[in-house]
Structure formats: C-alpha cells, structure tokens
Design a protein around this motif. Structure first.
Motif, PDB file in Angstrom:
ATOM      1  N   PHE A 143       0.866  -1.182   0.000  1.00  9.79           N
ATOM      2  CA  PHE A 143       0.000   0.000   0.000  1.00  9.79           C
ATOM      3  C   PHE A 143       0.901   1.230   0.000  1.00  9.79           C
ATOM      4  CE2 PHE A 143      -2.698   3.171   2.239  1.00  9.79           C
ATOM      5  CZ  PHE A 143      -3.659   3.278   1.245  1.00  9.79           C
ATOM      6  N   VAL A 144       0.866   2.004  -1.077  1.00 10.03           N
ATOM      7  CA  VAL A 144       1.745   3.170  -1.213  1.00 10.03           C
ATOM      8  C   VAL A 144       0.879   4.382  -1.584  1.00 10.03           C
ATOM      9  CG1 VAL A 144       3.864   4.057  -2.270  1.00 10.03           C
ATOM     10  CG2 VAL A 144       3.496   1.600  -2.156  1.00 10.03           C
ATOM     11  N   PRO A 145       0.363   5.112  -0.562  1.00 12.22           N
ATOM     12  CA  PRO A 145      -0.561   6.213  -0.856  1.00 12.22           C
ATOM     13  C   PRO A 145       0.011   7.223  -1.846  1.00 12.22           C
ATOM     14  CG  PRO A 145      -0.455   5.806   1.505  1.00 12.22           C
ATOM     15  CD  PRO A 145       0.594   4.937   0.871  1.00 12.22           C
ATOM     16  N   ALA A 146       1.325   7.514  -1.775  1.00  9.99           N
ATOM     17  CA  ALA A 146       1.904   8.535  -2.666  1.00  9.99           C
ATOM     18  C   ALA A 146       1.812   8.134  -4.133  1.00  9.99           C
ATOM     19  CB  ALA A 146       3.361   8.783  -2.291  1.00  9.99           C
ATOM     20  N   LEU A 147       1.604   6.830  -4.397  1.00 10.02           N
ATOM     21  CA  LEU A 147       1.540   6.366  -5.788  1.00 10.02           C
ATOM     22  C   LEU A 147       0.150   5.870  -6.174  1.00 10.02           C
ATOM     23  CD1 LEU A 147       4.976   4.498  -5.944  1.00 10.02           C
ATOM     24  CD2 LEU A 147       4.406   6.664  -7.022  1.00 10.02           C
ATOM     25  N   GLY A 148      -0.840   6.140  -5.314  1.00 10.02           N
ATOM     26  CA  GLY A 148      -2.220   5.837  -5.709  1.00 10.02           C
ATOM     27  C   GLY A 148      -2.910   4.711  -4.966  1.00 10.02           C
ATOM     28  N   GLY A 149      -2.225   4.038  -4.032  1.00  9.48           N
ATOM     29  CA  GLY A 149      -2.918   3.011  -3.237  1.00  9.48           C
ATOM     30  C   GLY A 149      -2.229   1.661  -3.285  1.00  9.48           C
ATOM     31  N   HIS A 150      -3.025   0.605  -3.467  1.00 11.98           N
ATOM     32  CA  HIS A 150      -2.456  -0.756  -3.497  1.00 11.98           C
ATOM     33  C   HIS A 150      -1.785  -1.015  -4.840  1.00 11.98           C
ATOM     34  CE1 HIS A 150      -5.180  -1.436  -0.054  1.00 11.98           C
ATOM     35  NE2 HIS A 150      -4.183  -2.212   0.325  1.00 11.98           N
ATOM     36  N   LEU A 151      -0.529  -1.412  -4.792  1.00 12.63           N
ATOM     37  CA  LEU A 151       0.242  -1.612  -6.025  1.00 12.63           C
ATOM     38  C   LEU A 151       0.899  -2.982  -6.021  1.00 12.63           C
ATOM     39  CD1 LEU A 151       2.196   1.745  -5.937  1.00 12.63           C
ATOM     40  CD2 LEU A 151       0.073   1.276  -7.115  1.00 12.63           C
ATOM     41  N   PRO A 152       0.937  -3.646  -7.179  1.00 12.78           N
ATOM     42  CA  PRO A 152       1.647  -4.927  -7.235  1.00 12.78           C
ATOM     43  C   PRO A 152       3.134  -4.688  -6.943  1.00 12.78           C
ATOM     44  CG  PRO A 152       0.384  -4.535  -9.257  1.00 12.78           C
ATOM     45  CD  PRO A 152       0.368  -3.253  -8.482  1.00 12.78           C
ATOM     46  N   ILE A 153       3.659  -5.459  -6.021  1.00 11.83           N
ATOM     47  CA  ILE A 153       5.096  -5.338  -5.713  1.00 11.83           C
ATOM     48  C   ILE A 153       5.883  -5.740  -6.966  1.00 11.83           C
ATOM     49  CG2 ILE A 153       6.961  -6.392  -4.364  1.00 11.83           C
ATOM     50  CD1 ILE A 153       4.915  -6.642  -2.061  1.00 11.83           C
ATOM     51  N   HIS A 154       6.925  -4.954  -7.278  1.00 16.73           N
ATOM     52  CA  HIS A 154       7.732  -5.287  -8.454  1.00 16.73           C
ATOM     53  C   HIS A 154       9.177  -4.890  -8.215  1.00 16.73           C
ATOM     54  CE1 HIS A 154       6.340  -1.152  -8.975  1.00 16.73           C
ATOM     55  NE2 HIS A 154       7.463  -0.923  -9.609  1.00 16.73           N
ATOM     56  N   ASP A 155      10.056  -5.425  -9.079  1.00 14.69           N
ATOM     57  CA  ASP A 155      11.473  -5.068  -8.928  1.00 14.69           C
ATOM     58  C   ASP A 155      11.871  -4.074 -10.024  1.00 14.69           C
ATOM     59  OD1 ASP A 155      11.748  -6.538 -11.205  1.00 14.69           O
ATOM     60  OD2 ASP A 155      12.848  -8.189 -10.303  1.00 14.69           O
ATOM     61  N   MET A 200       9.658   1.088  -2.507  1.00 12.40           N
ATOM     62  CA  MET A 200       8.900  -0.064  -3.008  1.00 12.40           C
ATOM     63  C   MET A 200       9.818  -1.048  -3.741  1.00 12.40           C
ATOM     64  SD  MET A 200       5.476   0.140  -5.114  1.00 12.40           S
ATOM     65  CE  MET A 200       4.676  -1.332  -5.651  1.00 12.40           C
ATOM     66  N   LEU A 201      10.763  -0.493  -4.508  1.00 14.85           N
ATOM     67  CA  LEU A 201      11.662  -1.371  -5.259  1.00 14.85           C
ATOM     68  C   LEU A 201      12.572  -2.157  -4.324  1.00 14.85           C
ATOM     69  CD1 LEU A 201      12.601   0.922  -8.266  1.00 14.85           C
ATOM     70  CD2 LEU A 201      11.178  -1.113  -8.305  1.00 14.85           C
ATOM     71  N   GLN A 202      13.024  -1.509  -3.256  1.00 12.52           N
ATOM     72  CA  GLN A 202      13.854  -2.218  -2.275  1.00 12.52           C
ATOM     73  C   GLN A 202      13.084  -3.405  -1.733  1.00 12.52           C
ATOM     74  OE1 GLN A 202      16.886  -1.942  -1.767  1.00 12.52           O
ATOM     75  NE2 GLN A 202      17.005  -0.149  -3.099  1.00 12.52           N
TER      76      GLN A 202
END
Ligand code: FAD
Length: 370
Positions: A267-279, A357-359
């Motif tokens: 969950f990353v509010p600065a990027l719009g909410g729930h996001l698929p984790i990715h590298d 998020m990338l980390q």
C-alpha cells in the motif's frame, strides 16, 4: 486457444512501448486493449509535454501516441482492439472477450499488465445527477469525441488532471466558473495552473462541494470552506450556478488482473494506493507476470513509456532473445531517464516512494520466484 510468447494487456503508452521493445528483440507479441483505438490516455492529451527533449518535451501527447502507433505498425505487432481481458488463470491464460460477443483464451509464456488507472469519485448529495462526471470523462468528450459536456463547469481538484482539463474545457468553449481544492495549497504543476489563472478562473483552496442541486441534471452546486482538519465550516456555504461538475480527485491503479493472478501488493498512498510489488525489471511477484505504467504507481505518460520499455526488454531477456549483459546496459539507460523524470519537487516524492517499493520488491521477489 491461441498461444503466444508475450501477451500485453493495455495499449496505452506503457503497453505500446513494451510491445515495441519486445518485438524489436524478436518476441512474438499480442497486444490487447478494450478500446477501439490503441494509445490509452495519450489521445486525450492535446497539450505539449515538458521536461527535456529526450522526454519528448514540446510534443503533444496525442502526437506521441501517433509516433508509438506508427512504430508498432512498422514492427507488425499483432493487436486485438475491443478486447477486454476479464480473467487470468494459472499465471498464463488470459480470458478475453472480443467485440463484446466472443470469448477466447490466450495462453502466453509471459504477460505484461499495463492496464493504467481509473478515476476516483467523491460522493455528496446529488452526485448521481447527470452532469457530474470524472474530469477524465470530460477530457475524452472534448478531445476525442468533440462533444462539450456542459457550458458552465466547476472543477473539483487542482492537481494536474484538474487544471489541464479545466484549461482544455476553456479552449473547447466552456465557462469554467471555479476550481476547488480541499487542501490548503494547489496541487498541479505551476505551468498548467498559471494558464488557468491567467484565463481569470478563480481558485478556492480549502473548499469542497457540499451538494449538487437539480432535477434531471445538475443546475447548481453548493460549495463550503474546510478547516485544517478538512471539516466543513458551517455558515461558509455558497451556491454557484453550473450545469457540469468535474471530479479530478485522484487516480487509482487498475490492479484487478494482478490481484486475480495472485501478485503480492504494497500500500503506497503517494503512488495511488495498493500496487503490485515489483522489482527494477518490472517483474511482479508472479513468475511470468510483469507490470508497467500507472498500474505500478500513478505517474505520467513519460514514465509509463520508460517502464514499458524496461518490461519489454526484460521479458525478451527471459525468453532468450537478448543477453543479460545487453538488457542490463539498456535497463541502466532507461533507469537514468526515469531518475531524471522523477527529480524536482513533485517527482522526488514519487521517486522516494518508488525507491522504497523497489527495495521491498527485490527482497520479496527474490524469496518468491527465484
Ligand atoms: C483520466 C486520466 C487523465 C490523465 N490526464 C493526463 C494528462 O492530461 N497529462 C499527463 O501527463 N498525464 C495524464 N494522465 C496520466 C497519464 O496519462 C498516464 O500516466 C499514462 O497514460 C499511463 O499510461 P499507461 O499505459 O499505464 O495507462 P493508460 O494510458 O491508461 O492505458 C491503459 C490501457 O489499458 C486498457 N485496459 C485496462 N484494463 C484493460 C483490460 N482488462 N482489458 C483490456 N484493456 C484494458 C485501457 O482501456 C487503456 O487503453 C491521465 C490519466 C488518466 C487516467
């Protein structure tokens, strides 16, 4: 059943860029989009992009869309339009409804989800009256369908979508009576906000909509001032005559297919909410599923194109068309572009959110799929 090496869902800037890179490397690609025309949001964007020349500054979004389409045609990328992907199974099978009548299964070795975002709504008494719409819907009406949604418009939200669409409504001949912003400061880039200010449109910060009036369509709106806790201040209401209320209250990534596929989320509010984790290769936590563009966090068409390229190149590597060394060198170049795009006041916030998020993604993905 149709079998393909790479299926891409969404032919916006991210999906098109991914398709071009993968096809350039030799991958057999099928690009699927629910619309009658590829390009995603780009064909609504009649304004010029800014930044550096490398990031297509000075070129209008719709012309960038045309360039991408020409390149995709040059590479002969297979494209299904009017194709809605409504399911995903086993991480490889896509359920596609074509032309609203026929359903087909596409079995792909790799999938890139580039589904973009959807507009957020806010509710108030009268919000379901005809004439209340997302700013993106108004943008589609004026810039794609050449239809004016109304003559007297109020815009709720002063972020980039709010101010860009407010200006485009003025250009299309509507009167924009005000732009409201719930926060105590304006949200969009100065360059877009200034154009609306210069046209004489009043901005009301710390204000929202209390209710809309009308019988079978919007006839007026009551606005109200907010305190520092975003609570309405009684006695500050006033009514403005309008026939259209545009809501530019943020975007949420369209992630349903990633949820269905079993991808893990943050969950990353600065990027719009729930996001698929990715590298950093745009790899999700599912073995053969990549993501790119707004689904990985709300940004802009320029970043969506770079992320699409990353996903396309890294899929081509996993399928054996590009060496790891070549992919790493090209990915580094793209990362340099992304870091430049994510600099500055607005970009830095997104960059910080993306970096953390990338980390996280690298760790989670390492344990999940390798
Ligand atoms: C309403 C709106 C207005 C915007 N206005 C601006 C602006 O003025 N300036 C600016 O710089 N940025 C703007 N943006 C942001 C910018 O356009 C995006 O960051 C960029 O388009 C993202 O690219 P994308 O390829 O990820 O998604 P998109 O361009 O949204 O493309 C995604 C595509 O996938 C399709 N799709 C989604 N789900 C499915 C499915 N299940 N099956 C088949 N097809 C599917 C969609 O219909 C769409 O065509 C706006 C975004 C939105 C949503």
């Amino acid at each position: 059943m149709i079998e393909i090496e790479l299926a891409i869902v969404g032919a916006g800037p991210a999906g098109l860029s991914a398709a071009i890179e993968a096809r350039r490397a030799g991958v057999d690609v099928l690009l699927i989009d629910e619309n009658a025309r590829p390009g995603g949001q780009l064909f609504k964007q009649i304004h010029k992009f800014f930044g550096s020349r490398a990031h297509k500054a000075g070129i209008r979004g719709m012309n960038i869309g045309t360039e991408l389409l020409q390149e995709s045609e040059k590479f002969g990328i297979k494209t299904w339009l009017n194709g809605e992907v409504c399911g995903i199974e086993d991480g490889h099978n896509l359920w596609v409804v074509r032309n609203r009548e026929k359903s087909e299964i596409v079995r792909a070795k790799k999938i890139i989800l580039a589904t973009g975002a959807t507009e957020n709504a806010v509710t108030f008494p009268g919000w379901d009256l005809p004439g209340v719409m997302g700013a993106g819907a108004a943008q589609t009406m004026i810039n794609v369908n050449r239809v004016l949604p109304g003559k007297k418009v109020i815009m709720l939200g002063s972020g980039n979508v709010g101010v860009i669409v407010a200006y485009q409504l003025l250009q299309a001949g509507a009167e924009v009576v005000a732009v409201l912003e719930a926060a105590p400061r304006l949200g969009g880039y100065g360059v877009h906000t200034a154009k609306v200010c210069r046209a004489g449109v009043p901005f009301y910060v710390s204000h929202t909509i209390k209710r809309a009036f009308g019988t079978d369509h919007v006839e007026a709106v009551e606005i109200v001032k907010l305190d520092s806790s975003f609570k309405q201040i009684p006695g500050t209401e006033h009514v403005i005559e309008v026939d259209t209320i545009c809501l530019a209250t943020g975007l949420t990534p369209l992630t349903e297919l990633a949820w269905l596929a079993g991808c893990k989320f943050n969950f990353v509010p600065a990027l719009g909410g729930h996001l698929p984790i990715h590298d950093d290769k745009m790899h999700s936590t599912q073995n053969d599923i990549f993501i790119a563009g707004d689904i990985s966090g709300i940004e802009e068409a320029s970043t969506a194109m770079e992320e699409g390229r990353l996903a396309g190149i890294n899929v081509a590597t996993e399928l054996g068309y590009i060496t790891k060394e070549e992919a790493d060198a090209r990915s580094q170049e793209i990362w340099d572009n992304l870091n430049t795009l994510r600099s500055g006041y607005f970009g830095q916030k997104r960059r910080d959110a993306k970096d953390s998020m990338l980390q996280n993604g690298k760790e989670v993905i390492k344990w999940n799929i390798h």
